[in-house]
Design an enzyme around this catalytic site. Structure first.
Site, PDB file in Angstrom:
ATOM      1  N   ARG A  71      31.860 -10.542  48.802  1.00  0.00           N
ATOM      2  CA  ARG A  71      32.018  -9.416  49.732  1.00  0.00           C
ATOM      3  C   ARG A  71      33.495  -9.103  49.966  1.00  0.00           C
ATOM      4  O   ARG A  71      33.877  -7.944  50.091  1.00  0.00           O
ATOM      5  CB  ARG A  71      31.315  -9.721  51.061  1.00  0.00           C
ATOM      6  CG  ARG A  71      29.811  -9.713  50.921  1.00  0.00           C
ATOM      7  CD  ARG A  71      29.125 -10.169  52.176  1.00  0.00           C
ATOM      8  NE  ARG A  71      29.218  -9.191  53.258  1.00  0.00           N
ATOM      9  CZ  ARG A  71      28.887  -9.475  54.515  1.00  0.00           C
ATOM     10  NH1 ARG A  71      28.471 -10.686  54.849  1.00  0.00           N
ATOM     11  NH2 ARG A  71      28.974  -8.563  55.444  1.00  0.00           N
ATOM     12  N   GLN A 102      30.654  -5.276  65.648  1.00  0.00           N
ATOM     13  CA  GLN A 102      29.875  -6.333  65.002  1.00  0.00           C
ATOM     14  C   GLN A 102      30.381  -6.529  63.578  1.00  0.00           C
ATOM     15  O   GLN A 102      29.922  -7.414  62.870  1.00  0.00           O
ATOM     16  CB  GLN A 102      28.397  -5.947  64.962  1.00  0.00           C
ATOM     17  CG  GLN A 102      27.804  -5.738  66.343  1.00  0.00           C
ATOM     18  CD  GLN A 102      26.468  -5.013  66.252  1.00  0.00           C
ATOM     19  OE1 GLN A 102      25.442  -5.617  65.981  1.00  0.00           O
ATOM     20  NE2 GLN A 102      26.468  -3.715  66.465  1.00  0.00           N
ATOM     21  N   ASN A 103      31.300  -5.667  63.160  1.00  0.00           N
ATOM     22  CA  ASN A 103      31.745  -5.708  61.766  1.00  0.00           C
ATOM     23  C   ASN A 103      32.808  -6.783  61.567  1.00  0.00           C
ATOM     24  O   ASN A 103      33.591  -7.072  62.465  1.00  0.00           O
ATOM     25  CB  ASN A 103      32.298  -4.343  61.352  1.00  0.00           C
ATOM     26  CG  ASN A 103      31.236  -3.273  61.445  1.00  0.00           C
ATOM     27  OD1 ASN A 103      30.047  -3.596  61.541  1.00  0.00           O
ATOM     28  ND2 ASN A 103      31.636  -2.016  61.442  1.00  0.00           N
ATOM     29  N   HIS A 120      31.376 -10.845  65.689  1.00  0.00           N
ATOM     30  CA  HIS A 120      30.826 -11.633  64.585  1.00  0.00           C
ATOM     31  C   HIS A 120      31.898 -12.228  63.679  1.00  0.00           C
ATOM     32  O   HIS A 120      31.600 -12.619  62.549  1.00  0.00           O
ATOM     33  CB  HIS A 120      29.845 -10.778  63.770  1.00  0.00           C
ATOM     34  CG  HIS A 120      28.611 -10.406  64.551  1.00  0.00           C
ATOM     35  ND1 HIS A 120      27.753  -9.401  64.179  1.00  0.00           N
ATOM     36  CD2 HIS A 120      28.097 -10.930  65.696  1.00  0.00           C
ATOM     37  CE1 HIS A 120      26.753  -9.316  65.064  1.00  0.00           C
ATOM     38  NE2 HIS A 120      26.954 -10.222  65.994  1.00  0.00           N
ATOM     39  N   CYS A 147      40.931 -28.262  54.835  1.00  0.00           N
ATOM     40  CA  CYS A 147      41.745 -28.013  56.030  1.00  0.00           C
ATOM     41  C   CYS A 147      43.057 -28.798  55.938  1.00  0.00           C
ATOM     42  O   CYS A 147      43.057 -29.998  55.672  1.00  0.00           O
ATOM     43  CB  CYS A 147      40.955 -28.430  57.273  1.00  0.00           C
ATOM     44  SG  CYS A 147      41.907 -28.220  58.799  1.00  0.00           S
ATOM     45  N   CYS A 150      43.101 -31.485  59.065  1.00  0.00           N
ATOM     46  CA  CYS A 150      42.263 -32.687  59.147  1.00  0.00           C
ATOM     47  C   CYS A 150      41.551 -33.025  57.830  1.00  0.00           C
ATOM     48  O   CYS A 150      40.860 -34.044  57.753  1.00  0.00           O
ATOM     49  CB  CYS A 150      41.230 -32.531  60.274  1.00  0.00           C
ATOM     50  SG  CYS A 150      39.929 -31.353  59.883  1.00  0.00           S
ATOM     51  N   ALA A 231      29.005   9.053  61.238  1.00  0.00           N
ATOM     52  CA  ALA A 231      30.090   8.836  62.197  1.00  0.00           C
ATOM     53  C   ALA A 231      31.360   9.612  61.827  1.00  0.00           C
ATOM     54  O   ALA A 231      31.997  10.218  62.694  1.00  0.00           O
ATOM     55  CB  ALA A 231      30.388   7.343  62.292  1.00  0.00           C
TER      56      ALA A 231
END
Ligand code: OAD
Length: 240
Positions: A71, A102-103, A120, A147, A150, A231
């Site tokens: 994505r 929410q995107n 989100h 990471c 850690c 929109a």
């Protein structure tokens, strides 16, 4: 597109405005929506709510990364559309203005919106599963193999099905929803809670509720006005 005199008045006079956006606001940028138009997103035969789930993260973290890497690659070239730019313009118009999205695509920020409440998470960040350190993957940054703080595994810094929202994000959004005079709900199917509860909070606190969507949604019956359309085409009409 007929816009009522009441909505025009509210748009001209409101001091406190909240916008809630969903995948539909990015549709005209080329980001596929999850639902709408009679379809539901599927990837490699898996419904998006299976591959994007806490259970899949437990079972198969590489598969979850594969889906989010896909994505991200797809979104890399995409640009904000007229709707994102229009919403960014509104922050100069209203004394108190909040964008809750929410995107996870970051397109509101790319269009110039500041202080966006991301319910989100954000696809351009990775997060440590243990210590929650985050890593920026925007502007071509590759995520580290593990990471750096850690040594534990990284995961996408997004909310998966079966997970809680980031600490404080919904609380802030709900506070702003309860205070706003005008709430504009754009491009969301209104099916995923708690985000879909925000228009209800605004409405029951006395706000004027307006929805922008080419299709009716479960939120439509409580809306004071429905602007049925895309929109990017509808939002600029509110100012003119
Ligand atoms: P959906 O995909 O559920 O709904 C998209 C909505 O946008 C539909 O109601 C469409 O009719 C509408 N739409 C399509 N094109 C539009 C356009 N050009 N202008 C305006 N509206 C348009 O997306 P969300 O409601 O955002 O969660 O989905 C909610 C959550 O479900 C997402 O944030 C995601 C998903 O699971 C997570 O990933 C946690």
């Amino acid at each position: 597109m007929a816009i009522s005199p009441e909505l025009r008045r509210r748009f001209a006079e409101s001091q406190r405005v909240l916008v809630l956006t969903g995948a539909g606001v990015s549709a005209e940028s080329g980001v596929p929506t999850f639902r709408g138009g009679g379809n539901s997103a599927v990837w490699k035969g898996m419904p998006f709510d299976v591959i994007s789930s806490a259970a899949m993260l437990e079972r198969n973290l590489p598969a979850v990364w594969e889906w989010f890497d896909y994505r991200r690659d797809f979104m890399e070239e995409l640009m904000p559309n007229a709707a994102h730019y229009e919403i960014a313009r509104w922050q100069e118009q209203f004394p108190e203005f909040t964008v809750v999205t929410q995107n996870i695509d970051g397109l509101h920020q790319k269009a110039g919106s500041r202080d966006v409440v991301e319910l989100h998470g954000n696809i351009w960040r990775a997060r440590c599963v243990a210590c929650r350190s985050t890593y920026d993957m925007a502007s071509g940054e590759k995520r580290p193999a593990a990471c750096r703080e850690c040594g534990d595994s990284l995961r996408p810094d997004v909310v998966l099905f079966g997970e809680l929202l980031p600490p404080g994000a919904f609380e802030l959004a709900a506070e702003r929803a309860a205070e706003c005079e005008l709430c504009i709900v754009i491009g969301t199917s209104g099916l995923v809670y708690p985000a879909a509860g925000l228009p209800e909070i605004a409405k029951s606190a006395g706000a004027f509720l307006c929805e922008v969507n080419p299709e009716p949604t479960p939120l439509s019956p409580i809306c004071d006005e429905m602007l049925m359309g895309k929109a990017g085409e509808v939002l600029p009409l509110l100012r003119s």
